[in-house]
Design a protein around this motif. Sequence first.
Motif, PDB file in Angstrom:
ATOM      1  N   PHE A   1      72.670  48.938  38.427  1.00  0.00           N
ATOM      2  CA  PHE A   1      71.953  50.186  38.715  1.00  0.00           C
ATOM      3  C   PHE A   1      71.064  50.505  37.517  1.00  0.00           C
ATOM      4  O   PHE A   1      71.250  51.520  36.842  1.00  0.00           O
ATOM      5  CB  PHE A   1      72.952  51.317  38.981  1.00  0.00           C
ATOM      6  CG  PHE A   1      73.896  51.031  40.114  1.00  0.00           C
ATOM      7  CD1 PHE A   1      73.458  51.115  41.424  1.00  0.00           C
ATOM      8  CD2 PHE A   1      75.218  50.666  39.885  1.00  0.00           C
ATOM      9  CE1 PHE A   1      74.323  50.835  42.490  1.00  0.00           C
ATOM     10  CE2 PHE A   1      76.081  50.394  40.932  1.00  0.00           C
ATOM     11  CZ  PHE A   1      75.634  50.478  42.237  1.00  0.00           C
ATOM     12  N   SER A   2      70.136  49.605  37.255  1.00  0.00           N
ATOM     13  CA  SER A   2      69.334  49.736  36.026  1.00  0.00           C
ATOM     14  C   SER A   2      68.459  50.987  36.039  1.00  0.00           C
ATOM     15  O   SER A   2      68.034  51.449  34.989  1.00  0.00           O
ATOM     16  CB  SER A   2      68.494  48.478  35.813  1.00  0.00           C
ATOM     17  OG  SER A   2      67.773  48.207  36.989  1.00  0.00           O
ATOM     18  N   GLY A   3      68.192  51.552  37.227  1.00  0.00           N
ATOM     19  CA  GLY A   3      67.378  52.762  37.289  1.00  0.00           C
ATOM     20  C   GLY A   3      68.188  54.035  37.098  1.00  0.00           C
ATOM     21  O   GLY A   3      67.628  55.131  37.000  1.00  0.00           O
ATOM     22  N   ALA A   4      69.515  53.920  37.056  1.00  0.00           N
ATOM     23  CA  ALA A   4      70.367  55.117  36.954  1.00  0.00           C
ATOM     24  C   ALA A   4      70.314  55.697  35.552  1.00  0.00           C
ATOM     25  O   ALA A   4      70.313  54.959  34.561  1.00  0.00           O
ATOM     26  CB  ALA A   4      71.800  54.762  37.318  1.00  0.00           C
ATOM     27  N   SER A   5      70.279  57.014  35.477  1.00  0.00           N
ATOM     28  CA  SER A   5      70.236  57.653  34.152  1.00  0.00           C
ATOM     29  C   SER A   5      71.646  57.815  33.576  1.00  0.00           C
ATOM     30  O   SER A   5      71.810  57.935  32.371  1.00  0.00           O
ATOM     31  CB  SER A   5      69.552  59.012  34.240  1.00  0.00           C
ATOM     32  OG  SER A   5      70.244  59.840  35.149  1.00  0.00           O
ATOM     33  N   ARG A   6      72.654  57.849  34.451  1.00  0.00           N
ATOM     34  CA  ARG A   6      74.023  58.007  33.945  1.00  0.00           C
ATOM     35  C   ARG A   6      74.984  57.076  34.681  1.00  0.00           C
ATOM     36  O   ARG A   6      75.003  57.053  35.912  1.00  0.00           O
ATOM     37  CB  ARG A   6      74.502  59.450  34.122  1.00  0.00           C
ATOM     38  CG  ARG A   6      73.775  60.442  33.218  1.00  0.00           C
ATOM     39  CD  ARG A   6      74.322  61.831  33.425  1.00  0.00           C
ATOM     40  NE  ARG A   6      75.692  61.947  32.962  1.00  0.00           N
ATOM     41  CZ  ARG A   6      76.516  62.946  33.265  1.00  0.00           C
ATOM     42  NH1 ARG A   6      76.108  63.911  34.055  1.00  0.00           N
ATOM     43  NH2 ARG A   6      77.735  62.983  32.785  1.00  0.00           N
ATOM     44  N   VAL A   7      75.747  56.324  33.913  1.00  0.00           N
ATOM     45  CA  VAL A   7      76.838  55.519  34.467  1.00  0.00           C
ATOM     46  C   VAL A   7      78.043  55.798  33.578  1.00  0.00           C
ATOM     47  O   VAL A   7      78.025  55.510  32.383  1.00  0.00           O
ATOM     48  CB  VAL A   7      76.511  54.005  34.470  1.00  0.00           C
ATOM     49  CG1 VAL A   7      77.642  53.226  35.134  1.00  0.00           C
ATOM     50  CG2 VAL A   7      75.201  53.720  35.174  1.00  0.00           C
TER      51      VAL A   7
ATOM     52  N   ARG B   1      78.890  49.606  44.817  1.00  0.00           N
ATOM     53  CA  ARG B   1      77.813  48.901  45.537  1.00  0.00           C
ATOM     54  C   ARG B   1      77.715  49.411  46.971  1.00  0.00           C
ATOM     55  O   ARG B   1      76.625  49.659  47.489  1.00  0.00           O
ATOM     56  CB  ARG B   1      78.096  47.401  45.553  1.00  0.00           C
ATOM     57  CG  ARG B   1      77.596  46.639  44.343  1.00  0.00           C
ATOM     58  CD  ARG B   1      76.080  46.460  44.329  1.00  0.00           C
ATOM     59  NE  ARG B   1      75.549  45.965  45.587  1.00  0.00           N
ATOM     60  CZ  ARG B   1      75.596  44.698  45.996  1.00  0.00           C
ATOM     61  NH1 ARG B   1      76.156  43.795  45.228  1.00  0.00           N
ATOM     62  NH2 ARG B   1      75.090  44.339  47.159  1.00  0.00           N
ATOM     63  N   HIS B   2      78.872  49.578  47.611  1.00  0.00           N
ATOM     64  CA  HIS B   2      78.864  50.011  49.002  1.00  0.00           C
ATOM     65  C   HIS B   2      78.392  51.468  49.113  1.00  0.00           C
ATOM     66  O   HIS B   2      77.635  51.813  50.021  1.00  0.00           O
ATOM     67  CB  HIS B   2      80.264  49.859  49.597  1.00  0.00           C
ATOM     68  CG  HIS B   2      80.321  50.169  51.058  1.00  0.00           C
ATOM     69  ND1 HIS B   2      79.444  49.622  51.970  1.00  0.00           N
ATOM     70  CD2 HIS B   2      81.147  50.978  51.782  1.00  0.00           C
ATOM     71  CE1 HIS B   2      79.712  50.084  53.169  1.00  0.00           C
ATOM     72  NE2 HIS B   2      80.738  50.913  53.094  1.00  0.00           N
ATOM     73  N   ALA B   3      78.830  52.293  48.170  1.00  0.00           N
ATOM     74  CA  ALA B   3      78.424  53.708  48.205  1.00  0.00           C
ATOM     75  C   ALA B   3      76.915  53.847  48.028  1.00  0.00           C
ATOM     76  O   ALA B   3      76.293  54.759  48.577  1.00  0.00           O
ATOM     77  CB  ALA B   3      79.163  54.486  47.113  1.00  0.00           C
ATOM     78  N   ALA B   4      76.328  52.942  47.259  1.00  0.00           N
ATOM     79  CA  ALA B   4      74.889  53.040  46.952  1.00  0.00           C
ATOM     80  C   ALA B   4      74.012  52.452  48.057  1.00  0.00           C
ATOM     81  O   ALA B   4      72.788  52.624  48.026  1.00  0.00           O
ATOM     82  CB  ALA B   4      74.603  52.325  45.636  1.00  0.00           C
ATOM     83  N   ALA B   5      74.638  51.778  49.020  1.00  0.00           N
ATOM     84  CA  ALA B   5      73.858  51.151  50.098  1.00  0.00           C
ATOM     85  C   ALA B   5      73.096  52.234  50.864  1.00  0.00           C
ATOM     86  O   ALA B   5      73.675  53.246  51.239  1.00  0.00           O
ATOM     87  CB  ALA B   5      74.789  50.400  51.036  1.00  0.00           C
ATOM     88  N   GLY B   6      71.838  52.015  51.073  1.00  0.00           N
ATOM     89  CA  GLY B   6      71.030  52.976  51.820  1.00  0.00           C
ATOM     90  C   GLY B   6      70.329  53.989  50.944  1.00  0.00           C
ATOM     91  O   GLY B   6      69.438  54.712  51.412  1.00  0.00           O
ATOM     92  N   PHE B   7      70.708  54.100  49.687  1.00  0.00           N
ATOM     93  CA  PHE B   7      69.995  55.007  48.786  1.00  0.00           C
ATOM     94  C   PHE B   7      68.638  54.394  48.426  1.00  0.00           C
ATOM     95  O   PHE B   7      68.533  53.195  48.197  1.00  0.00           O
ATOM     96  CB  PHE B   7      70.785  55.220  47.479  1.00  0.00           C
ATOM     97  CG  PHE B   7      71.863  56.261  47.570  1.00  0.00           C
ATOM     98  CD1 PHE B   7      73.042  56.013  48.255  1.00  0.00           C
ATOM     99  CD2 PHE B   7      71.704  57.499  46.965  1.00  0.00           C
ATOM    100  CE1 PHE B   7      74.038  56.978  48.348  1.00  0.00           C
ATOM    101  CE2 PHE B   7      72.689  58.463  47.049  1.00  0.00           C
ATOM    102  CZ  PHE B   7      73.858  58.208  47.743  1.00  0.00           C
ATOM    103  N   ASP B   8      67.598  55.220  48.395  1.00  0.00           N
ATOM    104  CA  ASP B   8      66.292  54.738  47.924  1.00  0.00           C
ATOM    105  C   ASP B   8      66.305  54.614  46.404  1.00  0.00           C
ATOM    106  O   ASP B   8      65.628  53.777  45.829  1.00  0.00           O
ATOM    107  CB  ASP B   8      65.181  55.716  48.344  1.00  0.00           C
ATOM    108  CG  ASP B   8      65.168  55.887  49.853  1.00  0.00           C
ATOM    109  OD1 ASP B   8      65.372  54.868  50.556  1.00  0.00           O
ATOM    110  OD2 ASP B   8      64.993  57.025  50.325  1.00  0.00           O
ATOM    111  N   GLU B   9      67.080  55.487  45.794  1.00  0.00           N
ATOM    112  CA  GLU B   9      67.110  55.511  44.329  1.00  0.00           C
ATOM    113  C   GLU B   9      68.486  56.020  43.898  1.00  0.00           C
ATOM    114  O   GLU B   9      68.967  57.030  44.415  1.00  0.00           O
ATOM    115  CB  GLU B   9      66.024  56.499  43.868  1.00  0.00           C
ATOM    116  CG  GLU B   9      65.876  56.674  42.395  1.00  0.00           C
ATOM    117  CD  GLU B   9      64.926  57.847  42.119  1.00  0.00           C
ATOM    118  OE1 GLU B   9      65.248  58.654  41.263  1.00  0.00           O
ATOM    119  OE2 GLU B   9      63.869  57.944  42.805  1.00  0.00           O
ATOM    120  N   VAL B  10      69.130  55.283  42.997  1.00  0.00           N
ATOM    121  CA  VAL B  10      70.440  55.717  42.486  1.00  0.00           C
ATOM    122  C   VAL B  10      70.230  56.351  41.113  1.00  0.00           C
ATOM    123  O   VAL B  10      69.673  55.734  40.205  1.00  0.00           O
ATOM    124  CB  VAL B  10      71.414  54.530  42.387  1.00  0.00           C
ATOM    125  CG1 VAL B  10      72.702  54.938  41.690  1.00  0.00           C
ATOM    126  CG2 VAL B  10      71.730  53.992  43.781  1.00  0.00           C
ATOM    127  N   ALA B  11      70.662  57.589  40.981  1.00  0.00           N
ATOM    128  CA  ALA B  11      70.456  58.304  39.719  1.00  0.00           C
ATOM    129  C   ALA B  11      71.706  58.297  38.839  1.00  0.00           C
ATOM    130  O   ALA B  11      71.611  58.231  37.610  1.00  0.00           O
ATOM    131  CB  ALA B  11      70.034  59.744  40.001  1.00  0.00           C
TER     132      ALA B  11
END
Lengths: 45, 325
Positions: B211-217, B129-139
């Motif tokens: 991260f529902s928009g992410a293509s890979r988790v 969550r913290h790493a993704a802060a500030g991203f417009d889009e998480v892939a």
Amino acid sequence: MALFRRAVVAVGVASIVATVLRLRGSGGTPPQYGGWRELSGPDLE
Amino acid sequence: MRILLVGAGAVGARAARQLVEAGDVEEVFVSDLDAARRAAVVQATGDKATDVGNDREVEADAVLLAGPVGSHAAEAARHVAAGRTVVSTSDSISDVQALLDLDGAARERSVALVVGAAFSPGYSCVLARHAAAGFDEVAEVHIARSGTGGPACARHHHASLTGRGLDWRDGEWQRRPAGSGRELCWFPDPIGAEDCYRAELPDALLLQPLFSGASRVTARLAATRRDRLSAHLPMLRKPHPEGLVGAVRVEVRGRRNGQTEVRVLGALDRPAVAAGAVAALATRWAVDGRLPPGAQGLGALAEPVPFLVALATVGIKAAVFEGGS
């Protein structure tokens, strides 16, 4: 009997090859520069 | 607040220590099938801890499940039905799925059911969550972990290399053989680079909804050649009673201001110590209402930073990787 022996040898060779393929090598290239820095100050705002 | 701790193993003992040291915790009830282990934890943690044998029905504000994997869902269902906050440290896919399925019951009772509150999953979800802060889009979100907690964790780690990994890829779940998908991951020093593989890890299950928009988790587990070769056999050596140093690594890829960006966060600690600290803090925050009602992982925290800061004060510190290839 010869057929059985050939089958055993084939399975043995296949197992050895599969084991070598499974265990050899590495998963990628390590980073060439940089390192880890503890999060502090502005990183935690 | 009064906490029922179920499981006095390596993680449970560390969690008990953290709980009794917290000012807002009045009493910790320690429950475990093993009387000697229970007594050892109570003796080591002082006056606030009480040995309740195997009694799981004491009056408590929250229940922290830190026992072996496999039994968490049934136990959690009973406590949620009684209106108690529940925190689970299980890292088993089946436990995590069954606990997430209790979401409706937890919401109905307006209690928090915190799933996977350990080092990984748990701390790894907060780092993501913290790493993704500030991203417009998480892939993409990739988790890797190295090391084990106590003996039960080590046995689960060993078994997890024989099952099927669970990854989210291009809009669907994929189950692929554990031990496949080798990837060299760079953990905080002194662990450094380790080969990591698919394994039966639940991290993707907890992170994908965030991260529902992410293509890979994905989630990977560090393993040696011997681990992979002997994964289908009983453990060749007795596991270490306390575990050794371990680490988590979280890599988030996405776009920020129109540019592709990669952020890598990690942490290094003894997994049982870190898991105990995370579980104890999650329990206190859940009772305080700082986690929303329903079943979710720690990534559901409204603000991950205060959680990271609170953990840093007890020595669990996050790091960022700055560099590249």
